[in-house]
Enzyme design. Structure first.
Site, PDB file in Angstrom:
ATOM      1  N   LYS A 196      17.622  16.973  43.604  1.00 48.92           N
ATOM      2  CA  LYS A 196      16.164  17.144  43.504  1.00 48.92           C
ATOM      3  C   LYS A 196      15.523  15.839  43.030  1.00 48.92           C
ATOM      4  CE  LYS A 196      14.839  21.956  43.086  1.00 48.92           C
ATOM      5  NZ  LYS A 196      15.938  22.748  43.567  1.00 48.92           N
TER       6      LYS A 196
ATOM      7  N   LYS B 283      22.568  22.513  53.759  1.00 48.20           N
ATOM      8  CA  LYS B 283      22.859  23.905  53.396  1.00 48.20           C
ATOM      9  C   LYS B 283      21.687  24.831  53.777  1.00 48.20           C
ATOM     10  CE  LYS B 283      22.236  25.439  49.240  1.00 48.20           C
ATOM     11  NZ  LYS B 283      22.170  25.763  47.829  1.00 48.20           N
TER      12      LYS B 283
ATOM     13  N   LYS C 186      17.169  29.228  50.515  1.00 46.19           N
ATOM     14  CA  LYS C 186      15.986  30.088  50.481  1.00 46.19           C
ATOM     15  C   LYS C 186      14.704  29.311  50.194  1.00 46.19           C
ATOM     16  CE  LYS C 186      17.705  31.934  46.067  1.00 46.19           C
ATOM     17  NZ  LYS C 186      19.093  31.686  46.006  1.00 46.19           N
TER      18      LYS C 186
HETATM   19  P1  TYM Z   1      21.935  31.012  44.210  1.00 45.08           P
HETATM   20  O1  TYM Z   1      20.914  32.063  44.007  1.00 45.08           O
HETATM   21  O2  TYM Z   1      21.481  29.673  44.674  1.00 45.08           O
HETATM   22  O3  TYM Z   1      22.989  31.541  45.221  1.00 45.08           O
HETATM   23  C1  TYM Z   1      23.624  32.794  45.026  1.00 45.08           C
HETATM   24  C2  TYM Z   1      25.011  32.745  45.626  1.00 45.08           C
HETATM   25  O4  TYM Z   1      24.911  32.481  47.039  1.00 45.08           O
HETATM   26  C3  TYM Z   1      25.708  31.334  47.350  1.00 45.08           C
HETATM   27  N1  TYM Z   1      25.029  30.592  48.428  1.00 45.08           N
HETATM   28  C4  TYM Z   1      25.608  30.263  49.579  1.00 45.08           C
HETATM   29  N2  TYM Z   1      26.835  30.489  50.057  1.00 45.08           N
HETATM   30  C5  TYM Z   1      27.116  30.016  51.300  1.00 45.08           C
HETATM   31  N3  TYM Z   1      26.217  29.339  52.053  1.00 45.08           N
HETATM   32  C6  TYM Z   1      24.966  29.090  51.603  1.00 45.08           C
HETATM   33  N4  TYM Z   1      24.100  28.438  52.363  1.00 45.08           N
HETATM   34  C7  TYM Z   1      24.620  29.566  50.312  1.00 45.08           C
HETATM   35  N5  TYM Z   1      23.481  29.506  49.572  1.00 45.08           N
HETATM   36  C8  TYM Z   1      23.763  30.134  48.407  1.00 45.08           C
HETATM   37  C9  TYM Z   1      25.774  30.522  46.070  1.00 45.08           C
HETATM   38  O5  TYM Z   1      26.873  29.657  46.046  1.00 45.08           O
HETATM   39  C10 TYM Z   1      25.862  31.626  45.022  1.00 45.08           C
HETATM   40  O6  TYM Z   1      27.195  32.076  44.866  1.00 45.08           O
HETATM   41  N6  TYM Z   1      23.038  29.456  39.633  1.00 45.08           N
HETATM   42  C11 TYM Z   1      23.274  30.514  40.587  1.00 45.08           C
HETATM   43  C12 TYM Z   1      22.948  31.884  40.027  1.00 45.08           C
HETATM   44  C13 TYM Z   1      23.659  32.184  38.770  1.00 45.08           C
HETATM   45  C14 TYM Z   1      25.027  32.536  38.622  1.00 45.08           C
HETATM   46  C15 TYM Z   1      25.229  32.740  37.228  1.00 45.08           C
HETATM   47  C16 TYM Z   1      26.079  32.700  39.541  1.00 45.08           C
HETATM   48  C17 TYM Z   1      23.095  32.164  37.525  1.00 45.08           C
HETATM   49  N7  TYM Z   1      24.052  32.513  36.588  1.00 45.08           N
HETATM   50  C18 TYM Z   1      26.492  33.098  36.723  1.00 45.08           C
HETATM   51  C19 TYM Z   1      27.336  33.067  39.028  1.00 45.08           C
HETATM   52  C20 TYM Z   1      27.524  33.262  37.650  1.00 45.08           C
HETATM   53  C21 TYM Z   1      22.416  30.252  41.792  1.00 45.08           C
HETATM   54  O7  TYM Z   1      21.416  29.598  41.730  1.00 45.08           O
HETATM   55  O8  TYM Z   1      22.841  30.859  42.921  1.00 45.08           O
END
Ligand code: TYM
Length: 329
Positions: free
Chosen positions: A111, A194, A197
């Site tokens: 970012k 990637k 969202k």
């Molecule tokens: P977030 O919301 O960005 O994504 C949620 C999960 O989806 C996976 N993901 C993807 N996998 C494959 N291809 C993609 N294009 C793709 N985009 C997203 C992410 O790897 C993730 O597993 N920080 C985390 C949320 C979080 C969390 C936690 C996760 C907060 N606390 C504790 C696990 C444990 C996040 O922003 O994920």
């Protein structure tokens, strides 16, 4: 039974990437593990949010958890901010995370490199909160997509640091679980990036609640190449390779079998087959989503989930506070 924990941050509508890389795996794992899954709503506000839109996205995300098959009788499902212990342990974790470590986190670095302005302290220290989200429940495993692996590795370092510093075994050191296929679903319009969202209105991102016709159109207009051969080669054919990953993840058919199956097919026919698979998956999810939204069951699921999670988190937080000397009773 081994314990597993994960979360999703609905800073926008959930995507096919979230589903393939994470959500559908949570559903699979709930048969084998004690599953704790939450909506990381505190993490959402690390970037600016419109309150009305955020509220809708959070509610949709819970409904989608259930629509995709997470079962509140088997899994603990809750909203992060309903368990305040996360934020408290988050601050404690922040106090043992070095700035050098936070500087190395690729999400923040990216970012910054893009020249985004007004980046906040919340965004910078977000990995420490994520470590707290995890460590407060002692999970054995954390299923995530590729992009979150670095954060789970930092979590492991913080757990070990705490255990060493206070000569304790208080924190279990968790392991990330990253799927072998579908760990990084790429944008359909820019397949070297990637699928995300935050790509609002982008043709490259399929949202789980997209209109089915629009979703089909996005797959049909996915960027490919001019090699005219369905082949898995992420370096030279990132678009086609991404479509293969999507299809393989959703059907369970290995990529090399798909390559054989479409050996003589044109890209148009291959894309149509991928679109059929994607649309039928979305159709199934959306029909369950509509039932769940109409049933009003979400509030009850969240309340029960938060009660269960709070009991576990509170106990752990008290032990941590005692250990570090801030608890005087
Ligand atoms: P977030 O919301 O960005 O994504 C949620 C999960 O989806 C996976 N993901 C993807 N996998 C494959 N291809 C993609 N294009 C793709 N985009 C997203 C992410 O790897 C993730 O597993 N920080 C985390 C949320 C979080 C969390 C936690 C996760 C907060 N606390 C504790 C696990 C444990 C996040 O922003 O994920």
């Amino acid at each position: 039974m081994k314990k597993m924990l994960s979360g999703i941050k609905p800073s926008g509508q959930l995507t096919l990437g979230n589903y393939i890389g994470a959500l559908r795996n949570f559903v699979k794992y709930q048969d084998e593990y004690e599953m704790i899954v939450f909506i990381a709503n505190l993490h959402c506000i690390t970037v600016p949010q419109d309150p009305i839109e955020l509220k809708k996205n959070l509610k949709d995300a819970i409904a989608l958890y259930l629509a995709c098959g997470l079962d509140p009788n088997r899994s603990t499902i809750f909203l992060q901010s309903d368990v305040m212990e996360h934020a408290q342990l988050g601050f404690i974790m922040c106090c043992s995370t070095y700035m050098g470590e936070l500087n190395r986190m690729t999400q923040f670095k990216d970012k910054q490199a893009k020249g985004e302005t007004n980046l906040t302290g919340g965004l910078y220290t977000y990995p420490s909160l994520m470590a707290a989200d995890i460590l407060i429940y002692d999970p054995d495993y954390v299923p995530v997509g590729e992009d979150q692996k670095q954060h789970v590795e930092l979590t492991r370092d913080l757990a070990l640091r705490f255990n060493n510093r206070y000569e304790t075994e208080l924190f279990k050191v968790p392991e990330p679980i990253v799927p072998t296929v579908g760990a990084r679903i790429m944008s359909l319009s820019e397949p070297t990036k990637k699928m995300s969202k935050s790509d609002k209105g982008d043709k490259g991102c399929i949202h789980l609640l997209d209109d089915l016709k629009a979703a089909r159109k996005k797959v049909m207009s996915a960027v490919t190449d001019n090699l005219a051969k369905v082949n898995y080669d992420p370096q030279n054919q990132p678009g086609i390779s991404n479509l293969l990953e999507i299809m393989s993840s959703l059907t369970g058919t290995p990529i090399d079998e798909l390559v054989k199956q479409f050996e003589h097919a044109g890209y148009g026919d291959f894309k149509k087959a991928v679109a059929d698979v994607v649309v039928s998956e979305l159709e199934m999810i959306q029909s369950r989503y509509n039932e769940i939204m109409a049933s009003g069951e979400i509030e009850k699921v969240l309340e029960d989930g938060a009660n269960k999670a709070r009991a576990m988190a509170h106990k752990k937080l008290m032990k941590v506070q005692k250990k570090i000397g801030i608890e005087i009773r």
